[in-house]
Design an enzyme around this catalytic site. Structure first.
Site, PDB file in Angstrom:
ATOM      1  N   SER A  73       7.544  -2.884 -39.772  1.00  0.00           N
ATOM      2  CA  SER A  73       6.744  -1.676 -40.014  1.00  0.00           C
ATOM      3  C   SER A  73       5.234  -1.900 -40.090  1.00  0.00           C
ATOM      4  O   SER A  73       4.475  -0.939 -40.085  1.00  0.00           O
ATOM      5  CB  SER A  73       7.195  -1.003 -41.308  1.00  0.00           C
ATOM      6  OG  SER A  73       8.402  -0.312 -41.058  1.00  0.00           O
ATOM      7  N   LYS A  76       3.384  -0.074 -37.513  1.00  0.00           N
ATOM      8  CA  LYS A  76       3.251   1.386 -37.413  1.00  0.00           C
ATOM      9  C   LYS A  76       1.808   1.902 -37.391  1.00  0.00           C
ATOM     10  O   LYS A  76       1.468   2.730 -36.551  1.00  0.00           O
ATOM     11  CB  LYS A  76       4.055   2.051 -38.534  1.00  0.00           C
ATOM     12  CG  LYS A  76       5.581   1.884 -38.346  1.00  0.00           C
ATOM     13  CD  LYS A  76       6.336   2.326 -39.594  1.00  0.00           C
ATOM     14  CE  LYS A  76       7.853   2.246 -39.394  1.00  0.00           C
ATOM     15  NZ  LYS A  76       8.572   2.512 -40.659  1.00  0.00           N
ATOM     16  N   TYR A 198      10.134   1.431 -29.522  1.00  0.00           N
ATOM     17  CA  TYR A 198       9.916   1.310 -30.969  1.00  0.00           C
ATOM     18  C   TYR A 198      10.625   0.066 -31.519  1.00  0.00           C
ATOM     19  O   TYR A 198      10.052  -0.701 -32.299  1.00  0.00           O
ATOM     20  CB  TYR A 198      10.394   2.576 -31.683  1.00  0.00           C
ATOM     21  CG  TYR A 198      10.440   2.422 -33.194  1.00  0.00           C
ATOM     22  CD1 TYR A 198       9.255   2.420 -33.948  1.00  0.00           C
ATOM     23  CD2 TYR A 198      11.650   2.256 -33.863  1.00  0.00           C
ATOM     24  CE1 TYR A 198       9.302   2.249 -35.327  1.00  0.00           C
ATOM     25  CE2 TYR A 198      11.699   2.087 -35.240  1.00  0.00           C
ATOM     26  CZ  TYR A 198      10.520   2.084 -35.967  1.00  0.00           C
ATOM     27  OH  TYR A 198      10.551   1.908 -37.330  1.00  0.00           O
ATOM     28  N   TYR A 250       5.436   2.372 -48.438  1.00  0.00           N
ATOM     29  CA  TYR A 250       6.627   3.190 -48.681  1.00  0.00           C
ATOM     30  C   TYR A 250       6.406   4.034 -49.932  1.00  0.00           C
ATOM     31  O   TYR A 250       5.317   4.515 -50.183  1.00  0.00           O
ATOM     32  CB  TYR A 250       7.883   2.311 -48.803  1.00  0.00           C
ATOM     33  CG  TYR A 250       8.046   1.297 -47.700  1.00  0.00           C
ATOM     34  CD1 TYR A 250       8.122   1.702 -46.369  1.00  0.00           C
ATOM     35  CD2 TYR A 250       8.112  -0.051 -47.969  1.00  0.00           C
ATOM     36  CE1 TYR A 250       8.267   0.771 -45.345  1.00  0.00           C
ATOM     37  CE2 TYR A 250       8.259  -0.986 -46.954  1.00  0.00           C
ATOM     38  CZ  TYR A 250       8.330  -0.564 -45.647  1.00  0.00           C
ATOM     39  OH  TYR A 250       8.469  -1.482 -44.650  1.00  0.00           O
ATOM     40  N   VAL A 268       9.752  -4.910 -43.221  1.00  0.00           N
ATOM     41  CA  VAL A 268      10.973  -5.525 -43.758  1.00  0.00           C
ATOM     42  C   VAL A 268      11.151  -6.985 -43.305  1.00  0.00           C
ATOM     43  O   VAL A 268      12.029  -7.678 -43.800  1.00  0.00           O
ATOM     44  CB  VAL A 268      12.255  -4.715 -43.416  1.00  0.00           C
ATOM     45  CG1 VAL A 268      12.261  -3.383 -44.124  1.00  0.00           C
ATOM     46  CG2 VAL A 268      12.402  -4.541 -41.914  1.00  0.00           C
TER      47      VAL A 268
HETATM   48  N1  GLN Z   1      12.449  -1.763 -37.435  1.00  0.00           N
HETATM   49  C1  GLN Z   1      12.577  -1.328 -38.779  1.00  0.00           C
HETATM   50  C2  GLN Z   1      13.221   0.054 -38.859  1.00  0.00           C
HETATM   51  O1  GLN Z   1      12.801   0.986 -38.205  1.00  0.00           O
HETATM   52  C3  GLN Z   1      11.249  -1.326 -39.447  1.00  0.00           C
HETATM   53  C4  GLN Z   1      11.410  -0.950 -40.825  1.00  0.00           C
HETATM   54  C5  GLN Z   1      10.414  -1.507 -41.772  1.00  0.00           C
HETATM   55  O2  GLN Z   1       9.792  -2.552 -41.611  1.00  0.00           O
HETATM   56  N2  GLN Z   1      10.310  -0.820 -42.874  1.00  0.00           N
HETATM   57  O3  GLN Z   1      14.188   0.232 -39.556  1.00  0.00           O
END
Ligand code: GLN
Length: 610
Positions: A73, A76, A198, A250, A268
């Site tokens: 993430s 993003k 993605y 988050y 994550v």
């Molecule tokens: N690829 C992961 C997902 O979309 C990324 C999530 C994350 O790092 N929070 O579930």
């Protein structure tokens, strides 16, 4: 990649400090490595890396800072920035909101009235942003994303295909989000290519060092500080950092901003990238995650960094003017202690080994870090560091600790560091472990001490207390033994007690002094105490200026120890005209040498002030 930068700079209080964070937090073993993408479970839970990249491209890194992991993430905000670059703010805002959601990152939720994702950092918004990346196929989109991220990192990144495959095989929830976006026409075609792009975007391999440089690129207005290449147009940097500040961590985003005061994004894979705008990119990597999905050690480390280095954006932030106002060496500044010609020549030759730094302004992590770096870089050639604090008006805790640590490091390698004119700042420095011997009221005494260190025992005649033979005295250099014998008869002895005046201002100037034992100084009372204008050690001549131009004495000269002088009276000096003209010529030429040295020195000192 390279960690050559660190190995060259052996002395770095900041590097040392980061190392202490590794020690402090590697005991934290709460949290779990993400396993909902099966391939992520394979990470070693104990990996732990920290990296700071400055806005001018300097890297500090410790631990597993070069270990590869997937960006997840943290990608993003960067994709969001690329979407803004492609379509502009208004068009992107129509598709993706900017409000924190309070929902989990993978919530299947859209804004109840507008039907758009709440923000670009939850999956719905991130997938929508990915759909705005140019290209119709996964390959085309993925190539644009990879190229953009590589510009942020300053190197060619690649995709971890196993992690991509693993997420693609199991990413049904994200597919549900994709089709939901299609339903609300946020995505206007089959979302499959976007979803796969993605998944690829999340599987881009980075290191902690990469994330720090990416952060530093954002801190630097979108320009990668190492390659000088632009990763995002400057006008979209604030958009990206704003959503990171409000939604980057988050559900813990509010608490995070409150505590650390820095826009950040976690993933994550265990990475966190934080940005102190205008100053730093910070990255921490450690795979164990808490309930919200943030790295446990990452949170603790960033919190400690923000506290210890006082990085909170909304704290008493000060403009980062470089803290070094002026740096000079013993080549252009000297103590007022008058030394023999030989000692002066030596000091001039090795002058670069003694450096004086005049600091100014507010000392904060951002302004002291380059100072510590400069001093560490120069420590290979420098023996004595003098840090003048007269023009400093504020020192925060972080800079006090960095200065104290820097001094410990330097002393550990046999160097000296003195603080001068420290005003009220001596107390915090003492509290941080600097010992009292480090402080001097002004540069003069620190310079003298530093010069003595450089001279070592090379000029034993200079030692207080020992008697300098006449042939070693400046005034009598170049005389042959017969001439020296004659001078020995002409120069009469006079001894002084410590503290006694040798010369008193206003007196007639009928004597020229050769100091053969002890030391003396020319001083005047000022509001801060006694200021020393000149001081002499054994072997030096003094009183020559007024003696030569026959003006009255202009200041007091006081014995700093028991002193022995040999005195040349005006009668004796005049007698030499007929008695030994060769000697007189030598004396005059030695005096002229002395005066030109002083003139030249004053010239250099004046030039260094410009
Ligand atoms: N690829 C992961 C997902 O979309 C990324 C999530 C994350 O790092 N929070 O579930």
């Amino acid at each position: 990649m390279t960690n050559s930068l660190i190995s060259i700079v052996a002395i770095s209080p900041i590097q040392d400090y980061l190392q202490t964070l590794i020690a402090r937090f590697s005991g934290l073993s709460e949290g779990e490595v993400a396993d909902y993408i099966p391939e992520l479970k394979l990470a070693n839970p104990d990996w732990f890396g920290i990296c700071i990249a400055t806005q001018d491209g300097h890297i500090y890194e410790v631990g597993d800072s070069q270990q590869h992991f997937t960006i997840q993430s943290v990608s993003k905000p960067l994709t969001y920035g690329r979407a803004l670059e492609q379509h502009g703010e208004a068009a992107v805002l129509k598709k993706i909101g900017i409000e924190p959601s309070g929902d989990a990152f993978n919530a299947i939720s859209l804004h109840p009235t507008s039907g758009t994702p709440l923000n670009p950092l939850i999956n719905a918004g991130a997938i929508a942003a990915c759909s705005l990346i140019p290209g119709d196929s996964m390959q085309e989109k993925s190539a644009v994303i990879l190229e953009t991220f590589s510009r942020y990192a300053g190197r060619a990144l690649d995709i971890d295909h196993t992690v991509y495959q693993s997420e693609s095989d199991t990413g049904h929830r994200n597919r549900a989000i994709g089709w939901m976006l299609r339903n609300f026409s946020v995505i206007e075609c089959d979302p499959t290519a976007t979803l796969e792009a993605y998944f690829q975007q999340c599987a881009i391999r980075v290191t902690c060092r990469d994330l720090a440089i990416m952060g530093a690129t954002l801190a630097n207005g979108g320009l990668n500080p190492i390659t000088g290449k632009r990763a995002i147009p400057e006008k979209y940097v604030a958009n990206v950092l704003s959503v990171m500040a409000t939604c980057g961590m988050y559900d813990a985003s509010g608490e995070w901003l409150y505590d650390t005061g820095m826009p950040a994004k976690s993933g994550v894979g265990g990475g966190i990238m934080a940005v102190l705008p205008g100053r730093l990119g910070i990255a921490v990597f450690s795979p164990r995650l808490d309930q919200q999905g943030n790295s446990v050690r990452g949170l603790a480390t960033c919190q400690a960094l923000a506290d210890d280095l006082e990085l909170h954006m909304f704290g008493a932030s000060q403009p980062a003017i470089p803290a070094i106002r002026r740096a000079t060496s013993r080549k252009s500044v000297k103590s007022n202690l008058r030394r023999t010609q030989a000692a002066n020549d030596y000091l001039l030759r090795v002058g670069k080994k003694l450096r004086v730094y005049q600091l100014h302004g507010a000392l904060t992590f951002a302004s002291i870090e380059p100072v510590a770096r400069t001093m560490a870089d120069e420590s290979a050639q420098t023996e004595v560091f003098i840090v003048n604090l007269r023009l400093v008006h504020r020192i925060d805790r972080a800079s006090v600790n960095i200065l104290a640590e820097l001094r410990r490091d330097l002393i550990g390698t046999g160097k000296l560091l003195f603080f001068t004119e420290s005003g009220n700042f001596w107390q915090p420095l003492i509290d941080a472990g600097v010992d009292r011997e480090a402080f001097f009221a002004d540069d003069d005494f620190a310079l003298e001490c530093g010069e003595n260190h450089l001279l070592g025992d090379r000029f034993p005649n200079l030692a207080w207390g020992s008697e300098t033979p006449l042939e070693k005295c400046d005034l009598l250099l170049e005389l042959n033994p017969d001439e020296l014998a004659l001078m020995d008869r002409l120069l009469f002895y006079r001894n002084y007690l410590k503290g006694q005046n040798i010369i008193t201002a206003g007196q007639a100037s009928n004597e020229l002094f050769v100091l053969t034992k002890g030391s003396a100084m020319v001083s005047m009372a000022t509001q801060d105490g006694i200021a020393r204008f000149d001081a002499f050690s054994s072997g030096a001549a003094f009183g020559e200026v007024a003696f030569l131009d026959r003006s009255p004495r202009s200041a007091n000269v006081t014995a700093l120890s028991p002193v022995t002088c040999r005195i040349l009276t005006r009668e004796a000096f005049d007698q030499l005209d007929t008695l030994a003209p060769a000697i007189k010529i030598h004396l005059l030429s030695n005096l002229a040498g002395r005066l030109t040295t002083m003139l030249r020195h004053n010239g250099r000192e004046l030039a260094s002030l410009k």
